[in-house]
Enzyme design. Structure first.
Site, mmCIF file in Angstrom:
data_model
loop_
_atom_site.group_PDB
_atom_site.id
_atom_site.type_symbol
_atom_site.label_atom_id
_atom_site.label_comp_id
_atom_site.label_asym_id
_atom_site.label_seq_id
_atom_site.Cartn_x
_atom_site.Cartn_y
_atom_site.Cartn_z
ATOM 1 N N CYS A 43 -16.852 -7.972 47.930
ATOM 2 C CA CYS A 43 -17.705 -8.675 48.216
ATOM 3 C C CYS A 43 -17.849 -9.464 49.910
ATOM 4 O O CYS A 43 -18.773 -9.264 50.640
ATOM 5 C CB CYS A 43 -18.095 -9.717 47.368
ATOM 6 S SG CYS A 43 -17.065 -10.503 46.399
ATOM 7 N N ARG A 99 -5.024 -7.008 42.623
ATOM 8 C CA ARG A 99 -4.921 -8.332 42.222
ATOM 9 C C ARG A 99 -3.678 -8.331 41.343
ATOM 10 O O ARG A 99 -3.149 -7.419 40.827
ATOM 11 C CB ARG A 99 -5.988 -8.645 41.192
ATOM 12 C CG ARG A 99 -7.298 -8.483 41.858
ATOM 13 C CD ARG A 99 -8.588 -9.008 40.757
ATOM 14 N NE ARG A 99 -9.917 -8.547 41.659
ATOM 15 C CZ ARG A 99 -11.018 -8.717 40.904
ATOM 16 N NH1 ARG A 99 -10.895 -9.027 39.600
ATOM 17 N NH2 ARG A 99 -12.179 -8.373 41.302
ATOM 18 N N GLN A 155 -13.284 -0.735 42.053
ATOM 19 C CA GLN A 155 -14.378 -1.390 41.251
ATOM 20 C C GLN A 155 -15.718 -0.570 42.063
ATOM 21 O O GLN A 155 -15.617 -0.255 43.131
ATOM 22 C CB GLN A 155 -14.475 -2.774 41.818
ATOM 23 C CG GLN A 155 -13.627 -3.900 41.086
ATOM 24 C CD GLN A 155 -13.892 -5.138 41.779
ATOM 25 O OE1 GLN A 155 -14.090 -5.477 42.750
ATOM 26 N NE2 GLN A 155 -14.372 -5.969 40.544
ATOM 27 N N ASP A 176 -18.584 -1.530 42.826
ATOM 28 C CA ASP A 176 -19.115 -2.681 43.546
ATOM 29 C C ASP A 176 -20.468 -2.375 44.144
ATOM 30 O O ASP A 176 -20.622 -1.175 44.685
ATOM 31 C CB ASP A 176 -18.290 -3.206 44.384
ATOM 32 C CG ASP A 176 -17.767 -4.304 44.023
ATOM 33 O OD1 ASP A 176 -18.335 -4.996 42.811
ATOM 34 O OD2 ASP A 176 -16.735 -5.130 44.455
ATOM 35 N N HIS A 195 -23.702 -4.585 46.073
ATOM 36 C CA HIS A 195 -24.447 -6.005 46.489
ATOM 37 C C HIS A 195 -26.008 -5.761 47.056
ATOM 38 O O HIS A 195 -26.163 -4.856 47.671
ATOM 39 C CB HIS A 195 -23.520 -6.527 47.809
ATOM 40 C CG HIS A 195 -22.270 -6.979 47.129
ATOM 41 N ND1 HIS A 195 -21.240 -6.162 47.233
ATOM 42 C CD2 HIS A 195 -21.972 -8.376 46.310
ATOM 43 C CE1 HIS A 195 -20.074 -6.873 46.791
ATOM 44 N NE2 HIS A 195 -20.485 -7.842 45.960
ATOM 45 N N LYS A 220 -25.538 -15.323 35.560
ATOM 46 C CA LYS A 220 -25.053 -14.081 35.373
ATOM 47 C C LYS A 220 -25.380 -13.149 34.234
ATOM 48 O O LYS A 220 -25.840 -14.075 33.116
ATOM 49 C CB LYS A 220 -23.682 -13.770 35.536
ATOM 50 C CG LYS A 220 -22.733 -14.232 34.438
ATOM 51 C CD LYS A 220 -21.221 -14.176 34.705
ATOM 52 C CE LYS A 220 -20.536 -14.887 33.796
ATOM 53 N NZ LYS A 220 -19.047 -14.330 33.648
ATOM 54 N N HIS A 227 -24.266 -9.653 43.217
ATOM 55 C CA HIS A 227 -23.093 -8.768 42.679
ATOM 56 C C HIS A 227 -23.479 -8.102 41.294
ATOM 57 O O HIS A 227 -23.958 -8.597 40.539
ATOM 58 C CB HIS A 227 -22.172 -9.473 42.519
ATOM 59 C CG HIS A 227 -21.476 -10.616 43.614
ATOM 60 N ND1 HIS A 227 -20.501 -10.473 44.294
ATOM 61 C CD2 HIS A 227 -22.136 -11.857 43.894
ATOM 62 C CE1 HIS A 227 -20.588 -11.430 45.330
ATOM 63 N NE2 HIS A 227 -21.402 -12.376 45.064
#
Length: 591
Positions: A278, A307, A325, A327, A329, A409, A455
């Protein structure tokens, strides 16, 4: 449709059974110290610090002692005590772990007794007495290592897992499903089907995609990109590392450092492997001043992140240290929230259903007590999520106060073929990063305003989704997704030239095909193909070579008979175009 949680009686049974187990353990092993013993999705466990290593024989003895306790119909009574009294009781028993637990408990302090012989700090709930537990509806399943409070720097404990149900029939069904889950284990299938591996020499939690798995991953990514482009997204590619100052600005260094790898020194600057994508998308947004006319902006990336996962929690593809991911946005105006969320829900359903996931559990998490942002913005955002879910027609549960400090969320769990629920997609509104990075757009009145940032990830991560998908299909992938779609089985050396020509034509038509060159007898050729879960096997003998056909055996549809090449190519092309499970040819088709 959303799934319901376990019944309150079943939770009481499992929680009570964990206490019965702990009592039995301490009776048989007086030096064992108890720590925590909660219920789980399918049962319960207790962690013990014991000088004795529990064995399978010990589990049988513990179960036998548990049955004795159950048959005594001992009452489970709740007692409220002062902190001083609780501490005195604990010290009298020399239970240091309980002292640590006590230190983290706020008033009132309660404990539950099991008859007059055993007790533990506990908030309940429990059954009234052990006679309410069915001695034929529980089982002790395994022993595993566990660190105290999940920290590898603490003492290593022994965790005994058990399962408990209301009836023996429920226990039998659980055991059947457990055996089925073992048959579907993606780690075993990943090895058997030559899809991926995790190599100790390279490091824990790092995935090696083998050619067959890599081909499947590419197919998944191609579908993902295709549907994202159709939904109005653009793709980004961002770096794997960034100067450590970026992670200070984003807040990750303050709030997420324990899950980040350490920094690396490059040219007198410190760089950090990215744990998230992000901040990179935020910097891309901030690279130029935006107008309200440009919004919404939808950016997506298959971004690999890193991670630090503790050694005890890594599990196949489900928990790894390097993963990709899916991902995305969305930067939008406040009044665009509902439409954007609804579009994300539609896209989520479209993508997940392509892999035969069509039953979902939806949770909406709202503002926690500690949060940032104005009340009006939170209200607008939360109502936008609610309205989108209502317009979508999806039932959902509300987790009051369960949102992140920076926004509400939606979490989505998918149900697999044997009824298990897996956390998958997340849609998260964020008021934090736009503030931290001072994101702006020029509003219609010329003023500078903050955009709303959304997100979202649909798969969650490609690795984890691949593991879930593999277990859902039990490795028996649909035709369009299979890494090897058709395997040709020449019966004799004389028909191999025909098989080679057929292979060229299949590959030229975009079919993932191969030839078994082992020279084995036909029976073994077929068994080998079935073990590798090839969707279609093509037997080629003298008759087929002479007629220009191939005899097909489908895993899903059985014997399809002798099929002309043109028919096979058309069916395979149609199945790939429609992302179908099989070729779509009728059983025992003939020329």
């Amino acid at each position: 449709m959303p799934k319901t949680s376990e019944s309150e009686p079943l939770l009481r049974i499992r929680h009570s059974m964990s206490h019965v187990m702990a009592m039995a353990v301490q009776k048989l092993f007086p030096k064992a110290q108890v720590t925590i013993g909660p219920w789980t999705e399918n049962g319960f466990y207790y962690d013990f610090d014991s000088p004795d290593a529990f064995t399978e024989a010990d589990l049988k003895a513990i179960k036998k002692e548990m049955i004795k306790i159950i048959n005594r119909k001992l009452p489970l009574e709740r007692i409220e005590v002062s902190r001083a009294e609780a501490e005195s009781r604990i010290r009298a028993q020399n239970e240091p772990y309980k002292l640590e637990i006590l230190a983290g408990i706020t008033e009132p302090i309660t404990l539950y007794t099991l008859g007059e012989e055993w007790w533990d700090l506990c908030a309940g709930p429990h059954v009234a007495h052990t006679g309410e537990l069915n001695a034929k509806a529980f089982e002790l399943e395994s022993v595993a290592g566990a660190y105290w409070r999940g920290d590898e720097h603490n003492a290593q404990l022994q965790r005994i897992y058990g399962t408990a149900w209301e009836t023996p029939e429920q226990l039998a069904e659980h055991q059947r499903r457990k055996a089925e889950a073992l048959r579907r284990d993606h780690r075993r299938l990943g090895t058997d089907l030559e899809l991926f591996s995790i190599e100790d020499e390279a490091g824990a939690g790092l995935v090696f995609w083998h050619p067959r798995g890599a081909r499947m991953r590419l197919l998944i990514e191609d579908l993902w990109r295709e549907l994202h482009f159709a939904a109005g997204y653009e793709l980004l590619y961002t770096p794997h590392v960034a100067d450590i100052s970026l992670w200070k600005t984003s807040g990750h260094l303050d709030f997420y450092s324990e899950s980040m790898f350490g920094p690396m020194q490059v040219d007198e600057r410190q760089y950090q492997l990215k744990p998230m994508n992000c901040p990179f998308h935020v910097l891309t947004y901030a690279s130029t001043l935006r107008s309200y006319r440009e919004l919404p902006i939808r950016w997506a990336e298959l971004g690999t992140v890193y991670r630090y996962e503790r050694p005890g929690v890594m599990h196949g593809l489900m928990r790894v240290r390097g993963f990709t991911q899916d991902d995305a946005h969305v930067f939008c105006l406040p009044e665009q929230i509902t439409d954007e969320i609804l579009a994300i829900l539609d896209l989520t359903e479209q993508i997940l259903s392509a892999f035969d996931f069509r039953s979902y559990e939806i949770n909406l998490s709202t503002r926690p007590e500690k949060s940032i942002g104005e009340d009006a913005v939170w209200e607008l955002a939360t109502q936008g999520l609610i309205e989108a879910l209502n317009r979508k027609g999806w039932a959902y549960k509300v987790d009051e106060g369960g949102g992140a400090f920076y926004g509400p969320k939606i979490d989505l769990k998918i149900e697999d073929a044997i009824g298990r629920m897996w956390q998958c997609s997340t849609i998260q509104l964020d008021f934090n990063l736009p503030e931290r990075f001072a994101l702006e757009y020029v509003a219609a009145d010329g003023s500078r305003q903050r955009p709303i940032m959304i997100h979202r990830a649909i798969f969650g991560s490609l690795e984890r989704f691949f593991g879930i998908m593999t277990e859902n299909y039990a490795g028996d992938f649909p035709f369009w997704l299979a890494p090897e779609q058709i395997r040709l089985l020449p019966v004799t050396d004389e028909v191999r030239p025909f098989a080679e020509r057929l292979l060229e034509q299949l590959r030229a038509a975009g079919v993932r095909a191969s030839i078994d060159h082992s020279g084995d007898r036909l029976g073994k050729l077929i068994r080998t193909g079935e073990q590798m879960k090839i969707p279609v096997l093509g037997v080629i003998g003298a008759k087929e070579a002479e007629s220009g056909q191939v005899s097909l055996r489908s895993r899903r549809d059985g014997d399809l008979g002798a099929v002309p090449l043109a028919t096979l190519l058309a069916a395979a092309g149609r199945a790939n175009g429609e992302r179908a499970a099989g070729l779509g040819l009728p059983a025992a088709a003939t020329a």
